[in-house]
Scaffold this motif. Structure first.
Motif, PDB file in Angstrom:
ATOM      1  N   ALA A   1       0.893  -1.100   0.356  1.00 52.16           N
ATOM      2  CA  ALA A   1      -0.033  -0.074   0.010  1.00 52.16           C
ATOM      3  C   ALA A   1       0.632   1.584   0.000  1.00 52.16           C
ATOM      4  O   ALA A   1       2.390   1.020   0.447  1.00 52.16           O
ATOM      5  CB  ALA A   1      -0.760   0.441   1.481  1.00 52.16           C
TER       6      ALA A   1
ATOM      7  N   GLU B   1       1.178 -10.987   2.190  1.00 50.43           N
ATOM      8  CA  GLU B   1       1.441  -9.759   1.134  1.00 50.43           C
ATOM      9  C   GLU B   1       3.439  -9.260   1.711  1.00 50.43           C
ATOM     10  O   GLU B   1       3.292 -10.526   3.361  1.00 50.43           O
ATOM     11  CB  GLU B   1       0.606  -8.982   1.622  1.00 50.43           C
TER      12      GLU B   1
ATOM     13  N   HIS C   1       7.509  -5.406   3.758  1.00 47.64           N
ATOM     14  CA  HIS C   1       7.430  -4.242   3.280  1.00 47.64           C
ATOM     15  C   HIS C   1       6.236  -2.428   2.350  1.00 47.64           C
ATOM     16  O   HIS C   1       5.489  -3.515   1.688  1.00 47.64           O
ATOM     17  CB  HIS C   1       8.741  -4.054   2.186  1.00 47.64           C
ATOM     18  N   GLY C   2       6.823  -1.935   2.104  1.00 43.71           N
ATOM     19  CA  GLY C   2       5.419  -1.161   2.293  1.00 43.71           C
ATOM     20  C   GLY C   2       5.855  -0.640  -0.230  1.00 43.71           C
ATOM     21  O   GLY C   2       6.402  -1.472  -0.253  1.00 43.71           O
ATOM     22  N   SER C   3       5.501   0.675  -0.382  1.00 45.11           N
ATOM     23  CA  SER C   3       5.634   0.910  -1.733  1.00 45.11           C
ATOM     24  C   SER C   3       6.821   1.477  -2.107  1.00 45.11           C
ATOM     25  O   SER C   3       7.164   1.662  -3.453  1.00 45.11           O
ATOM     26  CB  SER C   3       4.631   1.358  -2.237  1.00 45.11           C
ATOM     27  N   ALA C   4       7.717   1.825  -0.736  1.00 42.98           N
ATOM     28  CA  ALA C   4       9.269   1.886  -1.423  1.00 42.98           C
ATOM     29  C   ALA C   4       8.976   3.133  -2.614  1.00 42.98           C
ATOM     30  O   ALA C   4      10.119   2.502  -3.703  1.00 42.98           O
ATOM     31  CB  ALA C   4       9.941   0.636  -1.783  1.00 42.98           C
TER      32      ALA C   4
ATOM     33  N   ASP D   1      10.733   5.221  -2.956  1.00 46.98           N
ATOM     34  CA  ASP D   1      12.706   5.970  -3.738  1.00 46.98           C
ATOM     35  C   ASP D   1      12.837   5.065  -4.722  1.00 46.98           C
ATOM     36  O   ASP D   1      14.350   5.261  -5.036  1.00 46.98           O
ATOM     37  CB  ASP D   1      13.285   5.418  -2.361  1.00 46.98           C
TER      38      ASP D   1
ATOM     39  N   ASN E   1      13.527  -6.228  -4.832  1.00 52.33           N
ATOM     40  CA  ASN E   1      13.765  -7.732  -4.053  1.00 52.33           C
ATOM     41  C   ASN E   1      12.219  -7.741  -4.677  1.00 52.33           C
ATOM     42  O   ASN E   1      11.175  -7.919  -3.742  1.00 52.33           O
ATOM     43  CB  ASN E   1      14.418  -7.848  -3.133  1.00 52.33           C
TER      44      ASN E   1
HETATM   45  P1  NAD Z   1       9.046   1.075   2.381  1.00 49.11           P
HETATM   46  O1  NAD Z   1       9.012  -1.016   3.099  1.00 49.11           O
HETATM   47  O2  NAD Z   1       8.597   1.135   1.654  1.00 49.11           O
HETATM   48  O3  NAD Z   1      10.863   0.396   2.165  1.00 49.11           O
HETATM   49  C1  NAD Z   1      11.384   1.821   3.135  1.00 49.11           C
HETATM   50  C2  NAD Z   1      12.887   0.806   2.891  1.00 49.11           C
HETATM   51  O4  NAD Z   1      13.245  -0.258   2.899  1.00 49.11           O
HETATM   52  C3  NAD Z   1      13.086   1.825   1.714  1.00 49.11           C
HETATM   53  O5  NAD Z   1      14.123   2.364   1.177  1.00 49.11           O
HETATM   54  C4  NAD Z   1      12.587   0.442   0.277  1.00 49.11           C
HETATM   55  O6  NAD Z   1      14.029   0.923  -0.626  1.00 49.11           O
HETATM   56  C5  NAD Z   1      13.302  -0.899   0.877  1.00 49.11           C
HETATM   57  N1  NAD Z   1      12.559  -1.771   0.508  1.00 49.11           N
HETATM   58  C6  NAD Z   1      10.895  -2.077   0.964  1.00 49.11           C
HETATM   59  N2  NAD Z   1      10.915  -3.339   0.344  1.00 49.11           N
HETATM   60  C7  NAD Z   1      12.098  -3.102  -0.790  1.00 49.11           C
HETATM   61  C8  NAD Z   1      12.751  -4.339  -1.674  1.00 49.11           C
HETATM   62  N3  NAD Z   1      11.266  -5.668  -2.047  1.00 49.11           N
HETATM   63  N4  NAD Z   1      13.667  -4.573  -2.864  1.00 49.11           N
HETATM   64  C9  NAD Z   1      14.193  -3.691  -1.696  1.00 49.11           C
HETATM   65  N5  NAD Z   1      14.176  -2.570  -1.208  1.00 49.11           N
HETATM   66  C10 NAD Z   1      13.335  -2.613  -0.315  1.00 49.11           C
HETATM   67  O7  NAD Z   1       8.575   2.019   4.030  1.00 49.11           O
HETATM   68  P2  NAD Z   1       8.496   3.659   3.390  1.00 49.11           P
HETATM   69  O8  NAD Z   1       9.156   4.425   2.567  1.00 49.11           O
HETATM   70  O9  NAD Z   1       8.551   3.823   5.222  1.00 49.11           O
HETATM   71  O10 NAD Z   1       6.771   3.714   3.176  1.00 49.11           O
HETATM   72  C11 NAD Z   1       6.663   3.864   1.982  1.00 49.11           C
HETATM   73  C12 NAD Z   1       4.962   3.340   2.016  1.00 49.11           C
HETATM   74  O11 NAD Z   1       4.407   2.084   1.702  1.00 49.11           O
HETATM   75  C13 NAD Z   1       4.338   4.762   3.098  1.00 49.11           C
HETATM   76  O12 NAD Z   1       3.317   5.377   2.035  1.00 49.11           O
HETATM   77  C14 NAD Z   1       3.836   3.267   3.782  1.00 49.11           C
HETATM   78  O13 NAD Z   1       2.864   4.181   4.534  1.00 49.11           O
HETATM   79  C15 NAD Z   1       3.389   2.325   2.642  1.00 49.11           C
HETATM   80  N6  NAD Z   1       3.546   0.935   3.979  1.00 49.11           N
HETATM   81  C16 NAD Z   1       2.713  -0.381   3.664  1.00 49.11           C
HETATM   82  C17 NAD Z   1       3.206  -1.052   3.841  1.00 49.11           C
HETATM   83  C18 NAD Z   1       2.058  -1.869   3.414  1.00 49.11           C
HETATM   84  O14 NAD Z   1       1.223  -2.135   2.582  1.00 49.11           O
HETATM   85  N7  NAD Z   1       1.494  -3.233   4.159  1.00 49.11           N
HETATM   86  C19 NAD Z   1       3.591  -1.301   5.082  1.00 49.11           C
HETATM   87  C20 NAD Z   1       4.850  -0.526   5.398  1.00 49.11           C
HETATM   88  C21 NAD Z   1       4.641   1.063   4.544  1.00 49.11           C
END
Ligand code: NAD
Length: 358
Positions: A69, A280, A283-286, A288, A296
């Motif tokens: 999400a 699921e 991690h989130g939608s990343a 960056d 990954n």
């Molecule tokens: P994030 O998990 O999206 O990313 C955190 C860090 O981990 C980033 O640097 C990202 O590049 C890295 N990362 C995450 N998944 C990766 C992957 N598969 N491969 C490589 N690198 C990975 O968390 P955030 O940046 O705090 O949040 C971004 C958005 O995601 C926000 O809108 C947040 O609300 C949402 N979110 C959703 C969920 C969910 O759907 N369950 C969980 C966490 C955050």
């Protein structure tokens, strides 16, 4: 043939769910994957409610695979988690040789965080402190102080119910028993702050203790949540099953994910009543890295392992798990978060190759 509804969410959720669905199809798994819309046609950019037809498809499916999400798809995960009451979160943290753990020796890390998904503080009952002062004029903290001592501010309500605590405790025991049958020690640890929150956290702590105490095949442990965080880093191999309330489970499962190999490798299952479950990545939608094709796919592929197991496709689940392990062992097709140069697609192709060659 089992039916899976795939809801990618947004950002890298789309990339990793596409990759996982392509793999399951190309591997010839006995699954039919549906991809209904996440928003009503013509919904404004930035989201909109999950269409009723999609909700129906997800309710009726054998399982749902969700991506991640972000701001425009928070409705999707809210529906999956809250409205479908997927109260039982399962978040394994397992080190596969070749994963990039920050620990010098991560071999043998294999634990599961069980997160109560429906209660605690996350349902989000918040408001202005003035309302709370009016509603609870006699409220006192542990030192006997009322709310009037506070100036302007906000509050949040944390709820623990006997039913919720008992339900997640029994669920954790079931997970621990299944793991014990595969050689794990059968330990259910519980992390709370019951020394400080002597009503809410203590209810959770003592309920879990009582439920596990009634299982002669399992051992109970309790840690204060700050101590549990430290232990997950210092002694990760000492954990088997760690059961937590919602917020602690959210935080500790990220710590557990990181010691194994990072958010990119952390899967989850979320169980509701009557056998309904959605799967699921943690991690989130990343944002960056979204759109660059370098996410990954492991967290989603390992979520598919949990999903396939849930569907009774144990052979496919084991084979996919072994394929992921092989790709990490080879170390040639890993994404940048794991120190490699592979893309989401090339890493998924390597896992598919390893799946086929077993
Ligand atoms: P994030 O998990 O999206 O990313 C955190 C860090 O981990 C980033 O640097 C990202 O590049 C890295 N990362 C995450 N998944 C990766 C992957 N598969 N491969 C490589 N690198 C990975 O968390 P955030 O940046 O705090 O949040 C971004 C958005 O995601 C926000 O809108 C947040 O609300 C949402 N979110 C959703 C969920 C969910 O759907 N369950 C969980 C966490 C955050």
């Amino acid at each position: 043939m089992k039916t899976i509804v795939a809801l990618p969410g947004e950002g890298i959720g789309i990339e990793v769910v596409d990759a996982a669905c392509e793999l399951m199809t190309a591997a010839g798994m006995p699954v039919k994957i549906l991809t209904p819309p996440q928003h009503e046609t013509g919904a404004p950019t930035g989201g909109g409610a999950l269409p009723e037809s999609t909700r129906r498809a997800a309710r009726e499916a054998d399982a749902v695979l969700f991506g991640a999400a972000g701001p425009s798809t928070s409705d999707v995960v809210a529906w999956l988690r809250w409205e479908m009451e997927a109260w039982g979160g399962v978040r394994p943290s397992k080190f596969y040789r070749g994963m990039r753990s920050p620990l010098a020796d991560a071999d043998g890390i294999d634990l599961v965080v069980i997160r109560e998904n429906s209660e605690g503080i996350y349902p989000g009952r918040e408001g202005d402190l003035a309302e709370l002062k009016r509603a609870l004029p006699g409220s006192r903290d542990r030192l006997g102080r009322g709310l009037d001592g506070y100036g302007e501010g906000r509050y949040a309500v944390k709820v623990v119910t006997c039913r919720g605590a008992e339900r997640i405790a029994r669920f954790a025991c079931d997970v621990a028993r299944k793991r014990k049958a595969r050689g794990h020690p059968g330990i259910v640890a519980c992390a709370t702050k019951s020394n400080v929150l002597r009503q809410s956290d203590a209810l959770f702590h003592h309920t879990v203790e009582e439920v596990v105490g009634g299982c002669p095949d399992l051992t109970f442990e309790h840690f204060h949540v700050d101590d549990a965080a430290r232990r997950l880093i210092r002694f990760p191999r000492s954990f088997d099953v760690l059961v937590c309330m919602n917020q602690y489970g959210d935080i500790l499962s990220d710590v557990a994910a990181e010691v194994a190999g990072g958010l990119g490798v952390a899967p989850s299952a979320n169980h509701g009543d009557g056998g309904w479950a959605y799967f699921e990545s943690v991690h989130g939608s990343a944002p960056d890295i979204a759109g660059r094709g370098i996410a990954n796919p492991t967290a989603t592929l390992l979520s598919c392992v949990l999903l396939l197991d849930h569907l009774g496709l144990a052979a496919e689940a084991e084979r996919l798990d072994a394929a992921v392990a092989r790709v990490y062992g080879d170390g040639k097709a890993l994404t940048p978060d794991q120190g490699g140069t592979a893309t989401t697609k090339t890493m998924t192709a390597a896992v598919l190759g390893a799946y086929r060659n077993q």
